[in-house]
Motif scaffolding. Sequence first.
Motif, PDB file in Angstrom:
ATOM      1  N   ARG A  45       0.831  -1.208   0.000  1.00 48.55           N
ATOM      2  CA  ARG A  45       0.000   0.000   0.000  1.00 48.55           C
ATOM      3  C   ARG A  45       0.866   1.259   0.000  1.00 48.55           C
ATOM      4  O   ARG A  45       0.592   2.225  -0.732  1.00 48.55           O
ATOM      5  N   VAL A  46       1.932   1.271   0.788  1.00 52.15           N
ATOM      6  CA  VAL A  46       2.827   2.424   0.854  1.00 52.15           C
ATOM      7  C   VAL A  46       3.518   2.642  -0.495  1.00 52.15           C
ATOM      8  O   VAL A  46       3.649   3.785  -0.967  1.00 52.15           O
ATOM      9  N   ARG A  47       3.978   1.554  -1.114  1.00 48.42           N
ATOM     10  CA  ARG A  47       4.633   1.683  -2.419  1.00 48.42           C
ATOM     11  C   ARG A  47       3.681   2.242  -3.477  1.00 48.42           C
ATOM     12  O   ARG A  47       4.097   2.925  -4.417  1.00 48.42           O
ATOM     13  N   GLU A  48       2.386   1.953  -3.336  1.00 48.80           N
ATOM     14  CA  GLU A  48       1.404   2.475  -4.284  1.00 48.80           C
ATOM     15  C   GLU A  48       1.062   3.936  -3.997  1.00 48.80           C
ATOM     16  O   GLU A  48       0.879   4.741  -4.916  1.00 48.80           O
ATOM     17  N   VAL A  49       0.983   4.289  -2.698  1.00 49.19           N
ATOM     18  CA  VAL A  49       0.503   5.615  -2.303  1.00 49.19           C
ATOM     19  C   VAL A  49       1.546   6.704  -2.498  1.00 49.19           C
ATOM     20  O   VAL A  49       1.246   7.799  -3.021  1.00 49.19           O
ATOM     21  N   GLU A  50       2.781   6.459  -2.107  1.00 48.38           N
ATOM     22  CA  GLU A  50       3.782   7.529  -2.065  1.00 48.38           C
ATOM     23  C   GLU A  50       4.079   8.138  -3.440  1.00 48.38           C
ATOM     24  O   GLU A  50       4.156   9.364  -3.560  1.00 48.38           O
ATOM     25  N   PRO A  51       4.238   7.352  -4.518  1.00 48.77           N
ATOM     26  CA  PRO A  51       4.450   7.989  -5.827  1.00 48.77           C
ATOM     27  C   PRO A  51       3.248   8.830  -6.270  1.00 48.77           C
ATOM     28  O   PRO A  51       3.426   9.893  -6.883  1.00 48.77           O
ATOM     29  N   LEU A  52       2.036   8.343  -5.940  1.00 50.52           N
ATOM     30  CA  LEU A  52       0.838   9.108  -6.311  1.00 50.52           C
ATOM     31  C   LEU A  52       0.763  10.417  -5.532  1.00 50.52           C
ATOM     32  O   LEU A  52       0.378  11.466  -6.084  1.00 50.52           O
ATOM     33  N   LEU A  53       1.107  10.378  -4.240  1.00 45.08           N
ATOM     34  CA  LEU A  53       1.119  11.604  -3.440  1.00 45.08           C
ATOM     35  C   LEU A  53       2.101  12.623  -4.008  1.00 45.08           C
ATOM     36  O   LEU A  53       1.790  13.814  -4.173  1.00 45.08           O
ATOM     37  N   ALA A  54       3.297  12.137  -4.281  1.00 42.50           N
ATOM     38  CA  ALA A  54       4.319  13.044  -4.811  1.00 42.50           C
ATOM     39  C   ALA A  54       3.889  13.634  -6.154  1.00 42.50           C
ATOM     40  O   ALA A  54       4.051  14.846  -6.399  1.00 42.50           O
ATOM     41  N   ALA A  55       3.337  12.802  -7.029  1.00 41.58           N
ATOM     42  CA  ALA A  55       2.919  13.276  -8.352  1.00 41.58           C
ATOM     43  C   ALA A  55       1.774  14.282  -8.255  1.00 41.58           C
ATOM     44  O   ALA A  55       1.672  15.194  -9.088  1.00 41.58           O
ATOM     45  N   ALA A  56       0.896  14.137  -7.257  1.00 41.14           N
ATOM     46  CA  ALA A  56      -0.239  15.047  -7.119  1.00 41.14           C
ATOM     47  C   ALA A  56       0.135  16.354  -6.433  1.00 41.14           C
ATOM     48  O   ALA A  56      -0.420  17.417  -6.749  1.00 41.14           O
ATOM     49  N   ILE A  57       1.092  16.317  -5.483  1.00 37.98           N
ATOM     50  CA  ILE A  57       1.403  17.499  -4.674  1.00 37.98           C
ATOM     51  C   ILE A  57       2.513  18.352  -5.283  1.00 37.98           C
ATOM     52  O   ILE A  57       2.478  19.597  -5.206  1.00 37.98           O
ATOM     53  N   GLU A  58       3.517  17.748  -5.879  1.00 37.85           N
ATOM     54  CA  GLU A  58       4.692  18.492  -6.335  1.00 37.85           C
ATOM     55  C   GLU A  58       4.382  19.593  -7.370  1.00 37.85           C
ATOM     56  O   GLU A  58       4.869  20.731  -7.223  1.00 37.85           O
ATOM     57  N   PRO A  59       3.572  19.327  -8.427  1.00 36.80           N
ATOM     58  CA  PRO A  59       3.357  20.385  -9.432  1.00 36.80           C
ATOM     59  C   PRO A  59       2.709  21.651  -8.873  1.00 36.80           C
ATOM     60  O   PRO A  59       3.246  22.758  -9.073  1.00 36.80           O
ATOM     61  N   ALA A 126       9.893  12.840   0.759  1.00 36.73           N
ATOM     62  CA  ALA A 126      10.456  14.106   0.285  1.00 36.73           C
ATOM     63  C   ALA A 126       9.745  14.554  -0.994  1.00 36.73           C
ATOM     64  O   ALA A 126       9.308  13.723  -1.807  1.00 36.73           O
ATOM     65  N   LEU A 127       9.643  15.861  -1.183  1.00 37.07           N
ATOM     66  CA  LEU A 127       9.023  16.446  -2.372  1.00 37.07           C
ATOM     67  C   LEU A 127      10.095  17.194  -3.165  1.00 37.07           C
ATOM     68  O   LEU A 127      10.788  18.072  -2.616  1.00 37.07           O
ATOM     69  N   THR A 128      10.256  16.833  -4.416  1.00 33.59           N
ATOM     70  CA  THR A 128      11.225  17.496  -5.294  1.00 33.59           C
ATOM     71  C   THR A 128      10.574  17.766  -6.641  1.00 33.59           C
ATOM     72  O   THR A 128       9.635  17.061  -7.047  1.00 33.59           O
ATOM     73  N   HIS A 129      11.101  18.795  -7.318  1.00 29.14           N
ATOM     74  CA  HIS A 129      10.592  19.112  -8.659  1.00 29.14           C
ATOM     75  C   HIS A 129      11.754  19.622  -9.508  1.00 29.14           C
ATOM     76  O   HIS A 129      12.358  20.647  -9.185  1.00 29.14           O
ATOM     77  N   GLU A 130      12.052  18.871 -10.539  1.00 29.87           N
ATOM     78  CA  GLU A 130      13.159  19.184 -11.441  1.00 29.87           C
ATOM     79  C   GLU A 130      14.444  19.410 -10.661  1.00 29.87           C
ATOM     80  O   GLU A 130      15.192  20.374 -10.868  1.00 29.87           O
TER      81      GLU A 130
END
Length: 282
Positions: A45-59, A126-130
């Motif tokens: 569940r964590v492996r599924e959630v964390e990439p989605l969180l990052a993709a939704a919040i970072e932009p 962690a949250l990163t962008h470019e």
Amino acid sequence: RLTRQSLRLRLIIATEAVLLATLALMSWYGMRLLDESLLSQLRTRVREVEPLLAAAIEPPMASGKIEVLESVLSQIKADESFVHLVIFDASGSIYASRGWDGARPLAQEDSLDQLPPGPAFHHRIALTHEGMNLGSVRYALSLDLLHEGRARLLREGGLIAAAGLVSVFLVMLYLGWAMTRELARINAGAREMAEGNLAIRLVTSAKGELGQLAHSLNTLAASLEARLLEVRANEERLGLVIQGTSDGIWDWDLMSGQRYHSPRFRDLLGYRDEKEFRLAYD
């Protein structure tokens, strides 16, 4: 009847003790397997959630569109599996949050090495962008479903174990009762044999060792009965020989104190009164 010295009771106690030890070991091992399975589900569940969180919040966070970020957080929080979300900027200050009471400190982060004991799993990404550090997000995933599933499996396992214990107890009670009943029957027959009733024969439906024991006692009784008949026949022949001779015989066994005399012995001594003779020689 179960008494403290009852073979049936000791057999039941020993069997139940072994069964309880086995169940305890199986329960411990089953708990380990269950916790590992639940932990594996949490990791997935964590492996599924964390990439989605990052993709939704970072932009929206990188573009500074706070309204868009708030909307994204509201959509994520609509998923009941999330207890709260707290976003920190690069300096560590709170940037936005959903479902978190700011008056309370955030719980300590959990490890994926073991199943968290609390009602939620707390983690940070962690949250990163470019290549630029935007900050981080703390989230809490509800573990209610996992704990409910664990409790349900434990209840069902406990019921199955209890049913198994009761079933084994009843089976052992029946088998022990059947065995001790046969032993009691054999013991009663052996007691009659010891009291001199060698004509009795043990009748038992038991197989194996109990059946062999009954057969051996029957064989022994038959052998003793045959020898006794032979001894009695010899005594009768000896008595006829003694009665037919003109000699008088008197015997005294010093070990047992028993005395024996032939009728001719009394006649030779001239006793006519039996009582007077016994006073002199018995």
